[in-house]
Design an enzyme around this catalytic site. Structure first.
Site, PDB file in Angstrom:
ATOM      1  N   HIS A 212      42.513  20.970 -64.382  1.00  0.00           N
ATOM      2  CA  HIS A 212      42.244  22.409 -64.292  1.00  0.00           C
ATOM      3  C   HIS A 212      42.146  23.008 -65.682  1.00  0.00           C
ATOM      4  O   HIS A 212      42.902  22.625 -66.582  1.00  0.00           O
ATOM      5  CB  HIS A 212      43.365  23.105 -63.518  1.00  0.00           C
ATOM      6  CG  HIS A 212      43.394  22.741 -62.066  1.00  0.00           C
ATOM      7  ND1 HIS A 212      42.723  23.456 -61.103  1.00  0.00           N
ATOM      8  CD2 HIS A 212      43.983  21.696 -61.422  1.00  0.00           C
ATOM      9  CE1 HIS A 212      42.913  22.874 -59.923  1.00  0.00           C
ATOM     10  NE2 HIS A 212      43.663  21.802 -60.090  1.00  0.00           N
TER      11      HIS A 212
ATOM     12  N   GLU B  54      35.512  25.252 -58.219  1.00  0.00           N
ATOM     13  CA  GLU B  54      36.063  23.910 -58.077  1.00  0.00           C
ATOM     14  C   GLU B  54      35.099  22.816 -58.522  1.00  0.00           C
ATOM     15  O   GLU B  54      33.887  22.897 -58.271  1.00  0.00           O
ATOM     16  CB  GLU B  54      36.463  23.633 -56.612  1.00  0.00           C
ATOM     17  CG  GLU B  54      37.706  24.352 -56.160  1.00  0.00           C
ATOM     18  CD  GLU B  54      38.307  23.724 -54.921  1.00  0.00           C
ATOM     19  OE1 GLU B  54      38.085  22.519 -54.676  1.00  0.00           O
ATOM     20  OE2 GLU B  54      39.007  24.451 -54.192  1.00  0.00           O
TER      21      GLU B  54
ATOM     22  N   CYS C 219      42.160  27.729 -53.773  1.00  0.00           N
ATOM     23  CA  CYS C 219      42.355  26.393 -54.333  1.00  0.00           C
ATOM     24  C   CYS C 219      43.856  26.214 -54.573  1.00  0.00           C
ATOM     25  O   CYS C 219      44.432  26.901 -55.427  1.00  0.00           O
ATOM     26  CB  CYS C 219      41.589  26.249 -55.650  1.00  0.00           C
ATOM     27  SG  CYS C 219      41.781  24.622 -56.430  1.00  0.00           S
TER      28      CYS C 219
ATOM     29  N   CYS D  14      44.593  17.665 -53.510  1.00  0.00           N
ATOM     30  CA  CYS D  14      44.090  18.896 -52.887  1.00  0.00           C
ATOM     31  C   CYS D  14      45.286  19.604 -52.255  1.00  0.00           C
ATOM     32  O   CYS D  14      45.903  19.060 -51.336  1.00  0.00           O
ATOM     33  CB  CYS D  14      43.044  18.575 -51.820  1.00  0.00           C
ATOM     34  SG  CYS D  14      42.428  20.043 -50.959  1.00  0.00           S
TER      35      CYS D  14
ATOM     36  N   GLY E 139      44.695  24.725 -57.848  1.00  0.00           N
ATOM     37  CA  GLY E 139      44.307  25.739 -58.835  1.00  0.00           C
ATOM     38  C   GLY E 139      45.343  26.836 -58.948  1.00  0.00           C
ATOM     39  O   GLY E 139      45.628  27.330 -60.050  1.00  0.00           O
TER      40      GLY E 139
END
Ligand SMILES: N[C@H](CCC[C@H](N)C(=O)O)C(=O)O
Length: 279
Positions: free
Chosen positions: A161, A210, A219, A75, A222
């Site tokens: 992703h 997400e 994100c 994260c 991301g």
């Protein structure tokens, strides 16, 4: 049992952060879900658990749980909040850390202006490692979603992703197609679905639906994956401003096995105590 927590956010991607260093904390998926409920619990996109490092030379271990309850590999916005948390809680006075994650070591560093730069490690582009089911390696894969086909780039930043380029991020496509891509059969561990609009070779707009949390205001992984995908497609330069609904990140990548560097804010919102739901 009561549980002390710190509520934090990175560009509106919000977390509770728990100190599992001074006292070990073990939570099951149901407890994470209850804590993450925005009506019956505290509410968050992800729960971040700080633990002692397992290897000498590293400072901490970093565990991440989506509000759905599942533990995940990485994260990015959380990594910036992680550094602020361990310093504010007196767990370290270092300005740069080596932090163990489920997929390698990351290096968050406190900048003089209070922002945090994280060496997120190199991206993983081999389909099988994302993991993404594909007959061959390619930068762009057509992905059949219902009766539509979307050209995606599959990238792992430790977590998976699927990034696509759109003319305009501000349409209903993210909410309509994001949940279908998240659970697409070609992503065996599900996937974070990124939608990026190219503003220039140095700037994009990004929305991410997400895995395990739904659309978030930002994100971090991301943003890293989107810039990597854009560079791979020949659309972006090596340093990009990523504008999310929660604010801007700066992402830099020199290509190949070079690490992806992410810079942005980390904010403490409040401290709290909650009655931990029984397991
Ligand atoms: N939903 C992600 C984890 C959180 C990533 C995001 N909040 C970030 O800042 O990178 C996943 O299931 O891989």
């Amino acid at each position: 049992m009561t549980l002390r927590f710190t509520k934090m956010q990175g560009l509106g991607n919000d977390f509770i952060v728990l100190d599992g260093v001074r006292n070990p904390i073990a939570l099951d998926a149901a407890q994470v879900q209850q804590l993450g409920d925005r009506h019956f619990g505290v509410g968050f996109d992800q729960l971040l658990l700080v633990e002692p490092a397992q290897q000498a030379g590293h400072d901490f271990r970093y565990r991440i749980f989506n509000s759905s309850g599942e533990e995940v590999e990485h994260c990015g916005n959380g990594a910036r909040c992680f550094l602020k948390f361990v310093r504010d809680q007196g767990l370290t006075d270092k300005r740069e850390l080596a932090v163990e994650t489920a997929r390698g070591v990351i290096y968050p560093k406190l900048e003089d202006n209070g922002e945090v730069t994280v060496d997120m490690g190199p991206p993983e582009l081999h389909a099988a490692e994302v993991p993404f089911l594909a007959e061959h390696e390619a930068v762009i894969h057509p992905l059949q979603v219902g009766d539509e086909v979307f050209d995606i780039t599959a990238v792992s930043m430790g977590n998976p992703h699927a990034v696509q380029v759109v003319d305009d991020v501000d349409t209903d496509l993210v909410q309509r197609v994001g949940p279908l891509i998240e659970k697409h059969a070609r992503f065996p561990r599900k996937v974070n679905a990124g939608f990026m609009q190219i503003v220039s070779r140095d700037a994009i707009k990004l929305r991410v639906y997400e895995r395990g949390a739904g659309e978030t205001l930002a994100c971090g992984t991301g943003a890293c994956a989107a810039v990597v995908a854009g560079i791979q497609r020949g659309l972006l330069n090596g340093r990009v401003r990523v504008s999310t609904r929660g604010g801007d990140l700066t992402i830099a990548w020199a290509g190949g096995d070079a690490p992806v560097l992410m810079t942005g804010p980390a904010v403490t919102v409040f401290e709290g105590v909650i009655n931990l739901p029984e397991a």
